[in-house]
Structure formats: C-alpha cells, structure tokens
Design a protein around this motif. Structure first.
Motif, PDB file in Angstrom:
ATOM      1  N   THR A 106       0.975  -1.499   0.349  1.00 32.42           N
ATOM      2  CA  THR A 106       0.209   0.034   0.041  1.00 32.42           C
ATOM      3  C   THR A 106       0.892   0.965   0.285  1.00 32.42           C
ATOM      4  O   THR A 106       2.239   1.341   0.190  1.00 32.42           O
ATOM      5  CB  THR A 106      -0.957   0.300   1.389  1.00 32.42           C
ATOM      6  OG1 THR A 106      -0.229   0.236   2.329  1.00 32.42           O
ATOM      7  CG2 THR A 106      -2.034  -1.091   1.231  1.00 32.42           C
ATOM      8  N   PRO A 145      -1.907  -0.705  -7.121  1.00 32.37           N
ATOM      9  CA  PRO A 145      -2.052  -1.940  -6.890  1.00 32.37           C
ATOM     10  C   PRO A 145      -2.482  -2.925  -8.190  1.00 32.37           C
ATOM     11  O   PRO A 145      -1.505  -3.359  -8.463  1.00 32.37           O
ATOM     12  CB  PRO A 145      -3.403  -2.077  -6.565  1.00 32.37           C
ATOM     13  CG  PRO A 145      -3.975  -0.739  -6.400  1.00 32.37           C
ATOM     14  CD  PRO A 145      -2.773   0.216  -7.195  1.00 32.37           C
ATOM     15  N   THR A 149       0.584  -5.698  -9.622  1.00 29.46           N
ATOM     16  CA  THR A 149       0.416  -6.567  -9.570  1.00 29.46           C
ATOM     17  C   THR A 149       0.510  -7.303 -11.079  1.00 29.46           C
ATOM     18  O   THR A 149       1.245  -8.304 -11.175  1.00 29.46           O
ATOM     19  CB  THR A 149      -1.645  -6.720  -9.246  1.00 29.46           C
ATOM     20  OG1 THR A 149      -1.546  -6.472  -8.061  1.00 29.46           O
ATOM     21  CG2 THR A 149      -1.837  -8.609  -9.340  1.00 29.46           C
ATOM     22  N   VAL A 170      -0.926  -8.277   0.119  1.00 31.70           N
ATOM     23  CA  VAL A 170      -1.077  -7.381   0.828  1.00 31.70           C
ATOM     24  C   VAL A 170      -0.433  -6.366   1.861  1.00 31.70           C
ATOM     25  O   VAL A 170      -0.798  -6.864   3.031  1.00 31.70           O
ATOM     26  CB  VAL A 170      -2.487  -6.586   0.709  1.00 31.70           C
ATOM     27  CG1 VAL A 170      -2.276  -5.239   0.557  1.00 31.70           C
ATOM     28  CG2 VAL A 170      -2.750  -7.084  -0.636  1.00 31.70           C
ATOM     29  N   PHE A 186      -8.112  -0.789  -3.865  1.00 36.61           N
ATOM     30  CA  PHE A 186      -6.686  -1.155  -3.727  1.00 36.61           C
ATOM     31  C   PHE A 186      -7.040  -2.396  -4.462  1.00 36.61           C
ATOM     32  O   PHE A 186      -6.072  -3.077  -4.845  1.00 36.61           O
ATOM     33  CB  PHE A 186      -6.064  -1.055  -2.664  1.00 36.61           C
ATOM     34  CG  PHE A 186      -4.816  -1.713  -2.350  1.00 36.61           C
ATOM     35  CD1 PHE A 186      -4.111  -0.687  -2.451  1.00 36.61           C
ATOM     36  CD2 PHE A 186      -4.640  -3.176  -2.686  1.00 36.61           C
ATOM     37  CE1 PHE A 186      -2.273  -0.695  -2.737  1.00 36.61           C
ATOM     38  CE2 PHE A 186      -3.073  -3.498  -1.933  1.00 36.61           C
ATOM     39  CZ  PHE A 186      -1.911  -2.385  -3.325  1.00 36.61           C
ATOM     40  N   CYS A 190      -6.069  -5.090  -7.981  1.00 39.02           N
ATOM     41  CA  CYS A 190      -5.524  -6.312  -7.255  1.00 39.02           C
ATOM     42  C   CYS A 190      -6.259  -6.900  -8.678  1.00 39.02           C
ATOM     43  O   CYS A 190      -6.068  -8.148  -9.418  1.00 39.02           O
ATOM     44  CB  CYS A 190      -5.299  -6.479  -6.084  1.00 39.02           C
ATOM     45  SG  CYS A 190      -3.995  -5.225  -5.496  1.00 39.02           S
TER      46      CYS A 190
END
Ligand code: SF4
Length: 592
Positions: A106, A145, A149, A170, A186, A190
């Motif tokens: 984050t 994110p 990813t 995470v 977030f 992902c």
C-alpha cells in the motif's frame, strides 16, 4: 548466466529476430529426459552454448522463456508451453509450495502505532525501507495496485513460473487504518490486474494519468512520519486521502471478484497485515468481504511490560482477542514475533516464545520471527545511544532461535526467520540473512529438529498416494477444538493438510452460527495450471478432495450440520464441484 528476469532486458529482446535459434533450443530442451523437475542449470547452459547469440554471448534463461512465450503466441510451437516453461523456470522454490505469491505494498499512510523499533521512511508505507526488494518494486510502480500486480505477474511469467494460482499478499503499515474507499479500490485494482493479465490484456497505460506521486515525499525536521505523510496526502489528494481512480464501490469489487472465479490468474488466497487492536468484528467482516483469507498480525511480544516499553499501544489481551475473532471467522492467522525488543532478555524471550503455543487464545497457523534490528530512523536509536538497548550477540540470538524452532508445533509454518533488510540499513543487530539455516543446523547438532510445516513439505518430490497416511493433531483454542489433518509419508513428509475449527462458542458472524469451519486446504506440488492434470505430483491427485471429506466427517462426528469454508475467490468453483453451496461470504457443505 541467469539472473531474475530484468524487465528492461526482456523488453529490449526481440524473440522474432531469433526465431530459428529459439525454436531449436526449445526443441532440444523438450528432448531432455523429464523426471518432473526443473532442468539443472548446467544442462540448459550446455544447450545454450551450442547456439551463441550474434557473437554477443549467450541467450539467458529469461530470453529462452520469452522466446518460448513468443513461439507459442505465434503458433510456431507444437509443444506444451507451460510444461516447458516449468522445466526451464528460474528460482523454482518460489512456487514449490503450490501457489505463486504476489506481494504488493500500500502507499505511505499514517499508522496508529508508535512502536519504537519501527523505521520511519516517509517514502514507504510504515515499517518498510526503500531498499527492500519488494519496497523498491512497489515504489517503481508508484504503489499502484494494478501496476504492481500486473508487473509482478509478468516478471514471474518471464522466468517460467505459472501464474494461474496466485496468493495476493498486501503489505504495508496497518491495513485497517486506510479509509474504506481506498481499501476497496486497492483490492479491486489487484483483481482487475489478475483478470486482465489472465486474458492477455495490458491495461497499464490507462493507469498512467491516475498515478500518485510519492517521490517528492521527504522527511522534514520536527515532523513525525505520520505528520509528514498526512500533510503530503492532504495536499495532493484532499481531505478524503484518495485520488481519482483510487476508489471503487463494493458492487464494482464484487464484479471483479466474480470475473476472477474463472480467470486465467485466480486469487487462491488474499492476505492483509494489520494490528491486533484494529480487528473489531466489523473490520473482520469488511476484510472478509474484500476477499481476504488470511491476516498477518503483529504479536511482537506477549508481555504487557515489553509492549508498553516499546510503545506498541496495545496489550496482550488485544492480541488474544484479535486471534480469537479471526479464528472464529475462519481466517488463517499469520503472526509476527520479535525477540530482542527494548526491555527483553534472552531468558524472557525464550519464555515469551513458549506462550505463543501454550496460550490457547494464540496458537497461530503461520509465524514470522523477526529479531529486532536497529534502523537509523527508528526511535530505538535513542535507547541504543543511551545504552538502554543493545542487540543480542550472535550466540545469544542463536540460542533464542534454536529454542524457538524446537518448540514450533507441527501445525504451524514458520515462513521467515530474519527480515530481508539490507545490511547497509542495519545500524546494530544481526546482519546474517541465512540465520535460519544456521539455527536449524545448530538445532540438529543438539539432537533436536524443527517439526514445522515448512521443514516437512514434500515440495516438488514425487509421492505415491497409496503410501500416504492421514494423520490428525488436535489442540484446543479459545473458540473450541482445532483439528489439523495432514497427509504424510512414512518419513513424515507433508503432502497436504487441512485446518478445521470446531467451535464451542457462539460465532460473531451470523452466517457462521452453528458451523464447523474449514480454514485451509493446502496440497503441495509445483503450482501447475488449473485444469491440467500432471499425473504424478501431489497437487493433482485428489488429496484436496480427500482432505475436505476427512474434515467433513470429523465435523459431522462432532455434531455439526454445516461445514463453512473461507474460500478464496479463485477457489470457489473448486468448492462448488465438491458439493459446497454459496453463502454470503463463505461457502457451505451440508453435513446432514
Ligand atoms: S503498528 Fe506496525 S507499522 Fe505501525 S508503527 Fe507499529 S510496527 Fe510500525
């Protein structure tokens, strides 16, 4: 010859220009005898030496894998792409436990903790350092994110790893302290990246104009981490602390989750990390709704006195309560424990570690052991300078870790010992990153052994299903009985396991009232593609189904009529095939 795939090198390499060589190399690799394992580097290098690259050295393994992907995409490959990629893959250990881990961070955000040992690098989420490998990747992707990813999946794929089954991890500060819109946004992004990557869609360009810039964040004299980060977020994002494109609705997230159920890259686990005193029943409901299946939680110490000295801001009671709630909601609990905190001694730490497994309200499923190291930006510096804290000497730390490893029960997995911090960042404290091996060797020398899950996993070995024995370990917890079911070989190697909770108290969540809880089913083997059926590896030999049946029988015998599973989004269809029906946040098997 090899290194982890460098995305730049990968981008600059044009496989089409080397088509003939690549095809010949791939065919030679295909001809090598297949005993199911990754091909040893010397054998690959022997082949590569026969095909020098334009007089500029040799092809790297990453380039061979890029070539393999290209040949398959252009229809020039009549061979099994994924089988070949698996055989050529670099760093096979990453996916040996059956699932490919994708870690994302984050963005920098205030943390309610004031822990004296915690680094204060304002460019990073709290507790992370800018030169940790995962943190560097996150910063390069602006903590976005989707980019994190997508790019991680691409890097794994480029070095030959399958990416169809992914555990999303995470990390960063205290997850539960982020505003809900950021949390939903977030996780949704992902899932978007998993869904896009699985369909061959590259949506990275669309992220571009929404990226938040954290590179200008700097420590400011007189400002704490929280003050500096809050002021940056406020001035760049306004009082909501969320930028354009960072927020999503629950409905949007649920749609992305639904798409993921049948996606090429599925989330078979989702992990967040948070503090014990931020796990209310409402919060636990929220993280479950996000799709989480496991929570990393900082125990750090089990002494109120040590917690207070280190300004953790919560007591042991909060930790016991948090674990109780998580277990009652079916989550897997991944604890962090820190020896050598301010005020601790070798003796107190050995006693502290014992409590982790003797206290029925704790007994975590996984454990990270991170001995305290001194980082320049941590408040612990003052205590070091005043002589109130000093790091353990090598032998002292060895003693603590050997004692700890010898006491880990067979149901727990010690995922890490020693945090992966660059020695340049450590002012004082252990700098050996292979301390786990040192401690394990010493434990063996003293006639002991570590029985934890990691030490017993079959990894990529062949196992004969008829040689496996179903073993059961029962222990009590603060919510009732826990049953750890495992398939082991005669040598006590672990081929798969299930975690079953049999609660004897009222559940916090309405949906789980009167339910036995299937918290985990894990079968080992290389993370092979969903849908393919390699004949010999443990993962595809029906062990998962057998574990579910054993858990159901055990729950039925204990008088339960409903077995609820905390399934990940990407495993829902598997559970449906095994007789489970969808509930609100869990899936249920009738035991009537
Ligand atoms: S709660 Fe965690 S991230 Fe926050 S200050 Fe403490 S150790 Fe650091």
């Amino acid at each position: 010859m090899d290194s982890e795939a460098n995305p730049m090198e990968h981008r600059a390499f044009d496989p089409e220009a080397h088509r003939a060589d690549l095809l010949a190399i791939v065919r030679e690799i295909h001809e090598l005898p297949d005993h199911g394992e990754t091909i040893p580097p010397r054998m690959i290098e022997g082949i590569l030496r026969r095909y020098p690259r334009d007089g500029r050295g040799f092809y790297s393994r990453a380039q061979i894998i890029a070539g393999l992907r290209h040949l398959a995409a252009t229809g020039a490959l009549e061979l099994d792409e994924e089988r070949l990629a698996r055989r050529i893959q670099m760093r096979p250990v990453r996916t040996q436990s059956g699932v490919t881990p994708v870690t994302v961070l984050t963005r920098p955000h205030p943390c309610p903790g004031r822990c004296v040992f915690c680094p204060n690098d304002v460019r990073m989420p709290k507790s992370y350092l800018a030169d940790e490998p995962g943190a560097q990747r996150a910063a390069q992707n602006h903590f976005d994110p989707y980019l994190q990813t997508w790019n991680r999946l691409a890097a794994f794929r480029a070095i030959g790893h399958p990416v169809d089954k992914v555990e999303m991890i995470v990390l960063g500060g205290t997850w539960s302290f982020h505003p809900e819109p950021y949390q939903i946004g977030f996780i949704k992004r992902c899932f978007d990246a998993l869904n896009d990557f699985g369909r061959g869609i590259d949506g990275r360009d669309r992220v571009g104009n929404l990226i938040q810039d954290f590179s200008s964040l700097k420590s400011q004299e007189g400002l704490s981490y929280n003050e500096a980060v809050s002021s940056h977020l406020r001035s760049h994002l306004g009082s909501e602390w969320s930028g354009e494109g960072e927020q999503s609705t629950w409905a949007e997230l649920e749609l992305a989750q639904e798409l993921n159920e049948a996606a090429g890259c599925r989330s078979v686990g989702l992990v967040v990390e948070t503090r014990p005193d931020h796990l209310s029943v409402e919060e636990i409901y929220r993280i479950r709704r996000l799709g989480c299946t496991k929570v990393q939680i900082g125990f750090q110490s089990l002494s109120d006195e040590i917690l207070e000295l280190n300004q953790r801001g919560h007591d042991v009671g909060a930790t016991r309560e948090a674990v109780t709630r998580l277990r009652a909601a079916g989550f897997k609990v991944h604890a962090h424990w820190m020896p050598n905190l301010l005020g601790a001694t070798v003796e107190s730490d050995e006693h502290d570690f014992e409590k982790i497994f003797s206290d029925a309200a704790l007994r975590p499923d996984e454990l990270k052991i991170y001995p305290c190291s001194l980082i320049e930006t941590a408040e612990l510096m003052h205590y070091y300078e005043s002589g109130e804290w000093k790091p353990y000497a090598h032998d002292e730390l060895l003693g603590v870790l050997v004692a700890a490893l010898s006491r880990v029960p067979r149901y727990c997995r010690v995922t890490r010992v020693i945090r992966d911090i660059s020695s340049d960042d450590i002012v004082a404290g252990n700098k050996l990153t292979n301390f786990r091996q040192i401690a394990e060797r010493e434990l063996l020398r003293r006639g002991g052994r570590c029985d934890d899950i990691r030490a017993r996993e079959v990894r990529n070995e062949f196992v004969e299903i008829k040689d496996l024995e179903l073993r059961e370990t029962n222990y009590s917890t603060s919510i009732g009985q826990e049953c750890f079911l495992e398939f082991v070989t005669a040598e006590d190697k672990l081929a798969g396991f299930a975690r079953l909770s049999l609660p004897d108290r009222k559940a916090d969540l309405e949906e789980l009232k009167h339910c036995a809880l299937l918290r985990e089913v894990h079968v080992y083997g290389v993370a092979t593609e969903i849908g393919t059926r390699p004949e010999l590896r443990a993962q595809h030999r029906g062990l998962g189904t057998q574990l579910v049946e054993a858990a159901a029988e055990r729950a039925r015998n204990a008088g339960f009529g409903d077995l609820a599973v905390i399934s990940a989004v990407g495993t829902r269809s598997w559970y449906r095939r095994n007789g489970f029906r969808d509930g609100d946040l869990y899936q249920h098997l009738s035991l009537a």
